[in-house]
Design a protein around this motif. Structure first.
Motif, PDB file in Angstrom:
ATOM      1  N   SER A 264       0.691  -0.984  -0.037  1.00  0.00           N
ATOM      2  CA  SER A 264      -0.045   0.018   0.058  1.00  0.00           C
ATOM      3  C   SER A 264       0.704   1.166  -0.001  1.00  0.00           C
ATOM      4  N   ASN A 265       1.997   1.193   0.462  1.00  0.00           N
ATOM      5  CA  ASN A 265       2.737   2.492   0.272  1.00  0.00           C
ATOM      6  C   ASN A 265       4.076   2.189  -0.358  1.00  0.00           C
ATOM      7  N   ASP A 266       4.589   1.136  -0.742  1.00  0.00           N
ATOM      8  CA  ASP A 266       5.650   0.808  -1.528  1.00  0.00           C
ATOM      9  C   ASP A 266       5.644  -0.263  -2.437  1.00  0.00           C
ATOM     10  N   LYS A 267       4.808   0.095  -3.493  1.00  0.00           N
ATOM     11  CA  LYS A 267       4.318  -0.806  -4.729  1.00  0.00           C
ATOM     12  C   LYS A 267       5.897  -1.365  -5.300  1.00  0.00           C
ATOM     13  N   GLN A 268       6.755  -0.561  -5.700  1.00  0.00           N
ATOM     14  CA  GLN A 268       7.982  -1.011  -6.261  1.00  0.00           C
ATOM     15  C   GLN A 268       8.756  -1.756  -5.298  1.00  0.00           C
ATOM     16  N   GLY A 269       8.680  -1.660  -3.843  1.00  0.00           N
ATOM     17  CA  GLY A 269       9.412  -2.449  -3.354  1.00  0.00           C
ATOM     18  C   GLY A 269       8.899  -3.901  -3.360  1.00  0.00           C
ATOM     19  N   VAL A 270       7.589  -4.140  -3.473  1.00  0.00           N
ATOM     20  CA  VAL A 270       7.160  -5.544  -3.439  1.00  0.00           C
ATOM     21  C   VAL A 270       7.474  -5.915  -4.882  1.00  0.00           C
ATOM     22  N   ARG A 271       7.076  -5.156  -5.860  1.00  0.00           N
ATOM     23  CA  ARG A 271       7.857  -5.717  -7.312  1.00  0.00           C
ATOM     24  C   ARG A 271       9.133  -6.212  -7.421  1.00  0.00           C
ATOM     25  N   ASP A 272       9.832  -5.250  -6.370  1.00  0.00           N
ATOM     26  CA  ASP A 272      11.485  -5.751  -6.597  1.00  0.00           C
ATOM     27  C   ASP A 272      11.624  -7.191  -5.863  1.00  0.00           C
ATOM     28  N   LEU A 273      10.858  -7.391  -4.800  1.00  0.00           N
ATOM     29  CA  LEU A 273      10.809  -8.399  -3.930  1.00  0.00           C
ATOM     30  C   LEU A 273      10.272  -9.639  -4.769  1.00  0.00           C
ATOM     31  N   MET A 274       9.217  -9.443  -5.687  1.00  0.00           N
ATOM     32  CA  MET A 274       8.969 -10.724  -6.458  1.00  0.00           C
ATOM     33  C   MET A 274       9.834 -10.886  -7.539  1.00  0.00           C
ATOM     34  N   ASP A 275      10.550  -9.816  -7.943  1.00  0.00           N
ATOM     35  CA  ASP A 275      11.827 -10.153  -8.987  1.00  0.00           C
ATOM     36  C   ASP A 275      12.800 -11.009  -8.337  1.00  0.00           C
ATOM     37  N   LEU A 276      13.090 -10.452  -7.116  1.00  0.00           N
ATOM     38  CA  LEU A 276      14.054 -11.320  -6.445  1.00  0.00           C
ATOM     39  C   LEU A 276      13.669 -12.683  -6.341  1.00  0.00           C
ATOM     40  N   TRP A 277      12.276 -13.038  -6.161  1.00  0.00           N
ATOM     41  CA  TRP A 277      12.038 -14.335  -5.855  1.00  0.00           C
ATOM     42  C   TRP A 277      12.001 -15.145  -7.110  1.00  0.00           C
ATOM     43  N   THR A 278      11.732 -14.487  -8.100  1.00  0.00           N
ATOM     44  CA  THR A 278      11.823 -14.902  -9.463  1.00  0.00           C
ATOM     45  C   THR A 278      13.277 -15.521  -9.841  1.00  0.00           C
ATOM     46  N   LEU A 279      14.127 -14.663  -9.500  1.00  0.00           N
ATOM     47  CA  LEU A 279      15.510 -14.979  -9.783  1.00  0.00           C
ATOM     48  C   LEU A 279      15.799 -16.208  -9.255  1.00  0.00           C
ATOM     49  N   TRP A 280      15.470 -16.225  -7.779  1.00  0.00           N
ATOM     50  CA  TRP A 280      15.740 -17.377  -6.915  1.00  0.00           C
ATOM     51  C   TRP A 280      15.503 -18.893  -7.666  1.00  0.00           C
ATOM     52  N   TRP A 281      14.073 -18.854  -8.097  1.00  0.00           N
ATOM     53  CA  TRP A 281      13.753 -19.861  -8.857  1.00  0.00           C
ATOM     54  C   TRP A 281      14.182 -20.271  -9.911  1.00  0.00           C
ATOM     55  N   ARG A 282      14.578 -19.398 -10.669  1.00  0.00           N
ATOM     56  CA  ARG A 282      15.500 -19.483 -11.885  1.00  0.00           C
ATOM     57  C   ARG A 282      16.841 -19.973 -11.616  1.00  0.00           C
ATOM     58  N   ASP A 283      17.231 -19.677 -10.584  1.00  0.00           N
ATOM     59  CA  ASP A 283      18.604 -20.222 -10.120  1.00  0.00           C
ATOM     60  C   ASP A 283      18.444 -21.509  -9.765  1.00  0.00           C
ATOM     61  N   LEU A 284      17.276 -21.877  -9.087  1.00  0.00           N
ATOM     62  CA  LEU A 284      17.037 -23.337  -8.962  1.00  0.00           C
ATOM     63  C   LEU A 284      16.968 -24.197 -10.193  1.00  0.00           C
ATOM     64  N   ILE A 285      16.328 -23.672 -11.084  1.00  0.00           N
ATOM     65  CA  ILE A 285      16.447 -24.489 -12.581  1.00  0.00           C
ATOM     66  C   ILE A 285      17.896 -24.580 -13.060  1.00  0.00           C
ATOM     67  N   LEU A 286      18.777 -23.693 -12.834  1.00  0.00           N
ATOM     68  CA  LEU A 286      20.088 -23.845 -13.279  1.00  0.00           C
ATOM     69  C   LEU A 286      20.900 -24.786 -12.537  1.00  0.00           C
ATOM     70  N   THR A 287      20.551 -24.856 -11.135  1.00  0.00           N
ATOM     71  CA  THR A 287      21.275 -25.606 -10.267  1.00  0.00           C
ATOM     72  C   THR A 287      20.653 -27.098 -10.590  1.00  0.00           C
ATOM     73  N   TRP A 288      19.498 -27.359 -10.804  1.00  0.00           N
ATOM     74  CA  TRP A 288      18.798 -28.378 -11.124  1.00  0.00           C
ATOM     75  C   TRP A 288      19.443 -29.113 -12.339  1.00  0.00           C
ATOM     76  N   ALA A 289      19.839 -28.224 -13.211  1.00  0.00           N
ATOM     77  CA  ALA A 289      20.246 -28.514 -14.634  1.00  0.00           C
ATOM     78  C   ALA A 289      21.821 -28.776 -14.357  1.00  0.00           C
ATOM     79  N   GLY A 290      22.478 -28.608 -13.049  1.00  0.00           N
ATOM     80  CA  GLY A 290      23.835 -28.864 -13.114  1.00  0.00           C
ATOM     81  C   GLY A 290      24.556 -27.438 -13.582  1.00  0.00           C
ATOM     82  N   GLN A 291      23.867 -26.390 -13.574  1.00  0.00           N
ATOM     83  CA  GLN A 291      24.798 -25.117 -13.954  1.00  0.00           C
ATOM     84  C   GLN A 291      24.626 -24.154 -12.840  1.00  0.00           C
ATOM     85  N   GLY A 292      24.868 -24.813 -11.606  1.00  0.00           N
ATOM     86  CA  GLY A 292      24.649 -23.855 -10.449  1.00  0.00           C
ATOM     87  C   GLY A 292      25.830 -22.693 -10.419  1.00  0.00           C
ATOM     88  N   ASP A 293      26.996 -22.827 -11.259  1.00  0.00           N
ATOM     89  CA  ASP A 293      27.986 -21.866 -11.153  1.00  0.00           C
ATOM     90  C   ASP A 293      27.761 -20.723 -11.818  1.00  0.00           C
TER      91      ASP A 293
END
Ligand SMILES: [Zn+2]
Length: 354
Positions: A264-293
């Protein structure tokens, strides 16, 4: 309208990191007297769009010696500090004249554009060129965009428009067609790490971490290099998101409730958190595929390894999609708590061993 806020994206004195092609193009055009009346700088958040816009504003107003911008004359310094009357930023936080502008802080409404147009017709007050920077061209309402279009079609002498856009696909095509487009890409992270070490005296390992986490976006990297709390806050936020995997639905709903209050007072802050979370799950795909480095969040390699074993690839991909959808709902003004609880309900189940 507000004066320029330079804390995030400008550099102390030497100019801009990277973007050599864009700088050369602007310099050549200015030297040949062939600057366009309107530019649109396109690129991800914190990539350096505002820094480039200020560079251009200084270049056309600089009264110093040598090749502009000198960064030391009073014009350059006033633009850099945000006090130059002829360089104005219009964004979602600007003052507008209509009620709509006062109620919807997520868009750039017609009142703000009318105020801009009133100023466009004035002669430069202290410089030689008035520069109007529209920070978030994709956030213009339809009415505001159409109104701005008129100014772009008949630009007065001594006026330069610089539009900044993160999401070019949401900019009115007729606006795009009136502007010279310059795309800014993230900087290769190795180069950025080197720059942080040499120009900002960041210790090597930290520089590599900041560069990687920034995704090559120099604005964020510089603020993290200059202020330890920026990096600390990002690491802490990610840790909370990582822990949600070990939480139950009640814990996840509590987090959803906290986020919805933040929204309600920091929309961009929440968007940033969701981007951060997306990046985390993308990292999980990389790690899953053996490209965690090549993962972004390599500093939490332990958790990446652990969680990549916990979920199926399908489940990870589904959840990335769900984050995107939840974000979409938020942008469409769905009740934030409902949207975020819906997101949490889709949290993937851990695979049972064997
Ligand atoms: Zn100067």
């Amino acid at each position: 309208m507000r004066s320029v806020n330079t804390t995030q994206e400008t550099l102390p004195s030497t100019g801009i990191i990277g973007h050599a092609g864009a700088l050369a193009l602007l310099d050549r055009s200015r030297e040949a007297g062939r600057l366009a009346h309107a530019y649109i700088f396109v690129g991800p958040r914190h990539v350096g769009k505002m820094a480039l816009a200020l560079y251009l504003a200084k270049s056309v107003n600089c009264q110093g010696e040598g090749r502009p911008p000198c960064d030391v004359c009073s014009q350059c310094r006033r633009i850099g500090s945000g006090w130059h009357v002829d360089v104005q930023v219009i964004d979602t936080s600007s003052e507008g004249e209509s009620d709509e502008d006062k109620t919807d802080k997520t868009r750039i409404g017609i009142g703000k554009v009318r105020e801009l147009q009133r100023q466009v017709s004035l002669r430069p007050y202290e410089g030689v060129c008035r520069v109007f920077i529209v920070d978030g061209a994709e956030l213009l309402t339809h009415e505001a965009a159409n109104s701005l279009l008129k100014s772009l079609e008949e630009p007065p002498e001594g006026v330069l428009f610089v539009l900044l856009a993160t999401d070019e696909t949401s900019v009115l095509p007729t606006i795009l067609s009136r502007c010279q487009r310059i795309e800014l890409s993230p900087m290769p992270t190795d180069d950025l790490a080197q720059t942080l070490t040499s120009r900002y005296a960041v210790q090597e390992e930290n520089a590599r971490l900041i560069a990687r986490l920034s995704g090559g976006c120099t604005g964020w990297a510089i603020s993290a290099a200059q202020d330890d709390s920026v990096l600390g806050a990002r690491i802490d936020s990610l840790d909370v998101l990582i822990e949600l995997a070990d939480s139950d639905l009640e814990g996840r709903f509590q987090y959803a409730s906290k986020l919805s209050q933040l929204y309600s007072n920091d929309k961009q802050g929440v968007r940033d958190l969701m981007d951060l979370w997306t990046l985390w799950w993308r990292d999980l795909i990389l790690t899953w595929a053996g490209q965690g480095d090549v993962a972004t969040n390599l500093h939490r390699n332990d958790k990446l390894e652990e969680q990549s074993l916990r979920y199926s690839l399908d489940a990870i991909q589904m959840f990335i999609k769900r984050i995107k959808e939840a974000r979409h709902y938020l942008e469409r003004n769905v009740n934030p708590r409902t949207a975020l609880e819906w997101l949490m309900l889709g949290f993937p189940e851990a695979q049972t061993a064997g």
